[in-house]
Design a protein around this motif. Structure first.
Motif, PDB file in Angstrom:
ATOM      1  N   PRO A 198       9.630 -22.954   1.120  1.00  0.00           N
ATOM      2  CA  PRO A 198       8.549 -22.058   0.704  1.00  0.00           C
ATOM      3  C   PRO A 198       8.215 -22.248  -0.772  1.00  0.00           C
ATOM      4  O   PRO A 198       8.939 -22.933  -1.497  1.00  0.00           O
ATOM      5  N   LEU A 199       7.145 -21.605  -1.206  1.00  0.00           N
ATOM      6  CA  LEU A 199       6.822 -21.591  -2.630  1.00  0.00           C
ATOM      7  C   LEU A 199       7.761 -20.638  -3.365  1.00  0.00           C
ATOM      8  O   LEU A 199       8.230 -20.936  -4.464  1.00  0.00           O
ATOM      9  N   VAL A 200       8.027 -19.485  -2.752  1.00  0.00           N
ATOM     10  CA  VAL A 200       8.975 -18.512  -3.297  1.00  0.00           C
ATOM     11  C   VAL A 200       9.815 -17.988  -2.137  1.00  0.00           C
ATOM     12  O   VAL A 200       9.278 -17.557  -1.113  1.00  0.00           O
ATOM     13  N   ALA A 201      11.129 -18.027  -2.294  1.00  0.00           N
ATOM     14  CA  ALA A 201      12.039 -17.589  -1.233  1.00  0.00           C
ATOM     15  C   ALA A 201      12.142 -16.067  -1.204  1.00  0.00           C
ATOM     16  O   ALA A 201      11.848 -15.383  -2.191  1.00  0.00           O
ATOM     17  N   PRO A 202      12.571 -15.512  -0.068  1.00  0.00           N
ATOM     18  CA  PRO A 202      12.763 -14.059   0.010  1.00  0.00           C
ATOM     19  C   PRO A 202      13.801 -13.588  -1.003  1.00  0.00           C
ATOM     20  O   PRO A 202      14.704 -14.337  -1.384  1.00  0.00           O
ATOM     21  N   THR A 203      13.674 -12.340  -1.407  1.00  0.00           N
ATOM     22  CA  THR A 203      14.671 -11.745  -2.295  1.00  0.00           C
ATOM     23  C   THR A 203      15.569 -10.765  -1.554  1.00  0.00           C
ATOM     24  O   THR A 203      16.508 -10.221  -2.143  1.00  0.00           O
ATOM     25  N   GLY A 204      15.276 -10.512  -0.284  1.00  0.00           N
ATOM     26  CA  GLY A 204      16.076  -9.590   0.508  1.00  0.00           C
ATOM     27  C   GLY A 204      15.884  -9.870   1.984  1.00  0.00           C
ATOM     28  O   GLY A 204      15.285 -10.877   2.376  1.00  0.00           O
ATOM     29  N   THR A 205      16.405  -8.993   2.803  1.00  0.00           N
ATOM     30  CA  THR A 205      16.218  -9.099   4.253  1.00  0.00           C
ATOM     31  C   THR A 205      15.671  -7.777   4.766  1.00  0.00           C
ATOM     32  O   THR A 205      15.838  -6.731   4.137  1.00  0.00           O
ATOM     33  N   GLY A 206      15.007  -7.850   5.905  1.00  0.00           N
ATOM     34  CA  GLY A 206      14.425  -6.630   6.436  1.00  0.00           C
ATOM     35  C   GLY A 206      13.449  -6.918   7.553  1.00  0.00           C
ATOM     36  O   GLY A 206      13.564  -7.938   8.254  1.00  0.00           O
ATOM     37  N   PRO A 207      12.446  -6.071   7.718  1.00  0.00           N
ATOM     38  CA  PRO A 207      11.537  -6.175   8.869  1.00  0.00           C
ATOM     39  C   PRO A 207      10.644  -7.409   8.854  1.00  0.00           C
ATOM     40  O   PRO A 207      10.021  -7.718   9.869  1.00  0.00           O
ATOM     41  N   LEU A 208      10.584  -8.114   7.720  1.00  0.00           N
ATOM     42  CA  LEU A 208       9.727  -9.299   7.638  1.00  0.00           C
ATOM     43  C   LEU A 208      10.529 -10.596   7.589  1.00  0.00           C
ATOM     44  O   LEU A 208       9.996 -11.644   7.205  1.00  0.00           O
ATOM     45  N   ASP A 209      11.786 -10.560   7.996  1.00  0.00           N
ATOM     46  CA  ASP A 209      12.601 -11.779   8.020  1.00  0.00           C
ATOM     47  C   ASP A 209      11.882 -12.875   8.805  1.00  0.00           C
ATOM     48  O   ASP A 209      11.434 -12.663   9.939  1.00  0.00           O
ATOM     49  N   GLY A 210      11.773 -14.053   8.186  1.00  0.00           N
ATOM     50  CA  GLY A 210      11.156 -15.190   8.853  1.00  0.00           C
ATOM     51  C   GLY A 210       9.648 -15.275   8.713  1.00  0.00           C
ATOM     52  O   GLY A 210       9.057 -16.295   9.077  1.00  0.00           O
ATOM     53  N   GLU A 211       9.005 -14.241   8.191  1.00  0.00           N
ATOM     54  CA  GLU A 211       7.555 -14.276   8.022  1.00  0.00           C
ATOM     55  C   GLU A 211       7.177 -15.049   6.757  1.00  0.00           C
ATOM     56  O   GLU A 211       7.923 -15.073   5.779  1.00  0.00           O
ATOM     57  N   THR A 212       6.011 -15.682   6.802  1.00  0.00           N
ATOM     58  CA  THR A 212       5.489 -16.402   5.641  1.00  0.00           C
ATOM     59  C   THR A 212       4.187 -15.750   5.198  1.00  0.00           C
ATOM     60  O   THR A 212       3.425 -15.230   6.018  1.00  0.00           O
ATOM     61  N   VAL A 213       3.924 -15.795   3.889  1.00  0.00           N
ATOM     62  CA  VAL A 213       2.794 -15.067   3.317  1.00  0.00           C
ATOM     63  C   VAL A 213       1.880 -16.012   2.543  1.00  0.00           C
ATOM     64  O   VAL A 213       2.351 -16.840   1.755  1.00  0.00           O
ATOM     65  N   ALA A 214       0.579 -15.874   2.780  1.00  0.00           N
ATOM     66  CA  ALA A 214      -0.444 -16.515   1.953  1.00  0.00           C
ATOM     67  C   ALA A 214      -0.936 -15.469   0.962  1.00  0.00           C
ATOM     68  O   ALA A 214      -1.543 -14.472   1.356  1.00  0.00           O
ATOM     69  N   VAL A 215      -0.661 -15.682  -0.315  1.00  0.00           N
ATOM     70  CA  VAL A 215      -0.966 -14.696  -1.354  1.00  0.00           C
ATOM     71  C   VAL A 215      -2.309 -15.029  -1.993  1.00  0.00           C
ATOM     72  O   VAL A 215      -2.508 -16.138  -2.511  1.00  0.00           O
ATOM     73  N   LYS A 216      -3.214 -14.096  -1.960  1.00  0.00           N
ATOM     74  CA  LYS A 216      -4.518 -14.278  -2.599  1.00  0.00           C
ATOM     75  C   LYS A 216      -4.335 -14.558  -4.082  1.00  0.00           C
ATOM     76  O   LYS A 216      -3.485 -13.957  -4.746  1.00  0.00           O
ATOM     77  N   ASP A 217      -5.156 -15.445  -4.618  1.00  0.00           N
ATOM     78  CA  ASP A 217      -4.991 -15.910  -5.998  1.00  0.00           C
ATOM     79  C   ASP A 217      -5.484 -14.886  -7.022  1.00  0.00           C
ATOM     80  O   ASP A 217      -6.240 -15.193  -7.940  1.00  0.00           O
TER      81      ASP A 217
END
Length: 436
Positions: free
Chosen positions: A134-153
């Motif tokens: 990824p561009l930035v790895a998760p900082t924790g675990t929770g309900p979004l484990d495994g999800e990837t995000v496209a962040v608006k610029d």
């Protein structure tokens, strides 16, 4: 060429088609395809059905990269029907494959169906500004484990500058030391950042077209614009290269691309989600929101981003807002009524004691424009010519709005907002997202 000999005139027609592609000769390209509502053209961005849809796509595409056919295989299927499979080698490197079904009509060979596999791209630069794995790895675990995000610029992403859809602004921006609050919430819940996605410049448009970086694809309707300004985030989710699109919505920038691309989209209540680390456009209207392919993912993103102690009010009784429904195209109205059903009651702005659409639209235009001028006006004045024509024109119009009209709109705005909130206290307005 390999295989049986090509039928007479077919290779000449193929050569003429390639020349038309190279010169973007739209008339010749139109004539190269069978004029039928069942003619097909497909690629990795979707399937086009019908000559008119294919023609519209080519008109908006703007030509293809320079290439040469390095291998052509032909199989005659009947006297007037042949299959062509060709390998394209691109001048800039890479190769692609095209498969075409040609039909002879009145002595002229034309394409009845085509599938194009383009050269592999590291990533689509109309969708992404930066991409990682990824561009930035998760900082924790929770309900979004495994999800990837496209962040608006527009959001601060650690180690990366904010570009706001404008190359001049990007060059002057410095890498963020910390994540924006909305980004940090998703990372803490187990999601990773796939990349930073394109936006209309400073989020001040709704089509998704960016005059510097191009137009992201609409994965639902290849001939249509993607919708903006959260265009890259929406296209990334629609294409499957991200599971969640983190966007903003000031005046439709999540709702419009969600509608155009068949996604779930949520503009949150103003102030519900922390906007720290978000480059603003018009702070009185700016909100955080998400785009997803399903409702479950959207709800998980919401739950991860809203503080646990936030007071949650029950949704009121649904009512159809006829002013917005009447403003929609006939086909949209028909589809909306079919989806909602006949039992949902209707109401109007006047019946609720609210201003009409024209007045609301003018209030938005003046107040939003005034706030956008305060936020970005000095930078724009210091960088003449840095904006594209469309967004530059919008900022210029906002800056030129008569001061007395702006002052009156600012004075009226809080009362109108309070009246709308009161009208929604025990109701949920239902209306089409866009006119058509």
């Amino acid at each position: 060429m390999s295989g049986p000999d090509a039928p007479a005139g077919l290779l000449e027609a193929l050569d003429a088609y390639e020349r038309a592609l190279a010169t973007d000769d739209l008339a010749a390209l139109d004539d190269a395809f069978v004029r039928s509502p069942t003619t097909l053209r497909g690629d990795d961005r979707g399937l086009l059905v019908g000559h008119d849809a294919i023609s519209a796509f080519r008109g908006a595409r703007g030509g293809v990269a320079s290439r040469t056919l390095t291998r052509v295989d032909v199989r005659a299927l009947a006297d007037d029907l042949a299959l062509v499979v060709a390998v394209s080698t691109f001048d800039a490197g890479g190769s692609g494959l095209q498969t075409q079904l040609w039909r002879r009509q009145d002595g002229t060979w034309r394409i009845e169906a085509a599938h194009v596999t383009g050269r592999p791209r590291a990533f689509d630069t109309t969708v992404w500004r930066v991409l990682g794995d990824p561009l930035v790895a998760p900082t924790g675990t929770g309900p979004l484990d495994g999800e990837t995000v496209a962040v608006k610029d527009l959001y601060a992403v650690p180690g990366h500058p904010v570009g706001a859809g404008n190359p001049t602004y990007l060059r002057e921006s410095v890498p963020a030391a910390t994540a924006a609050a909305a980004v940090a919430a998703l990372l803490a819940a187990g999601a990773s950042i796939r990349g930073i996605a394109r936006t209309d410049e400073f989020a001040y448009a709704l089509t998704g077209r960016n005059e510097h970086h191009g137009t992201p694809p609409n994965g639902a309707v290849p001939t249509a614009v993607p919708g903006g300004s959260s265009s890259g985030s929406a296209s990334a989710v629609r294409s499957g290269t991200a599971g969640i699109g983190l966007g903003t919505d000031t005046a439709g920038s999540i709702r419009v691309p969600a509608s155009y691309q068949g996604l779930w989209g949520l503009r949150t209540t103003h102030g519900l989600v922390d906007r720290a680390g978000l480059l603003p456009l018009a702070p009185s209207f700016d909100t955080v929101g998400w785009l997803t392919r399903d409702a479950d993912t959207l709800l998980r993103a919401l739950d991860a981003s809203v503080p646990d102690d936030t007071a949650r009010q029950p949704v009121g009784d649904p009512v159809v807002l006829t002013d917005l429904l009447d403003a929609a195209d006939p086909a949209t109205r028909e589809a909306f009524r079919a989806a909602v059903g006949p039992d949902v009651p209707e109401t109007s702005l006047a019946a609720l004691g609210l201003p009409g659409l024209d007045e609301l639209r003018e209030l938005l235009r003046l107040v939003q424009g005034a706030e956008a001028t305060v936020v970005h006006g000095d930078w724009i004045a210091a960088h003449p010519g840095a904006l594209g024509a469309v967004v530059g024109g919008r900022f210029a119009a906002a800056a030129a709005a008569p001061a007395d009209q702006v002052a009156a709109a600012r004075e009226r705005f809080p009362g109108v907002r309070a009246a709308i909130r009161e009208a929604l206290r025990d109701r949920a307005f239902l209306a089409p997202t866009v006119p058509g």
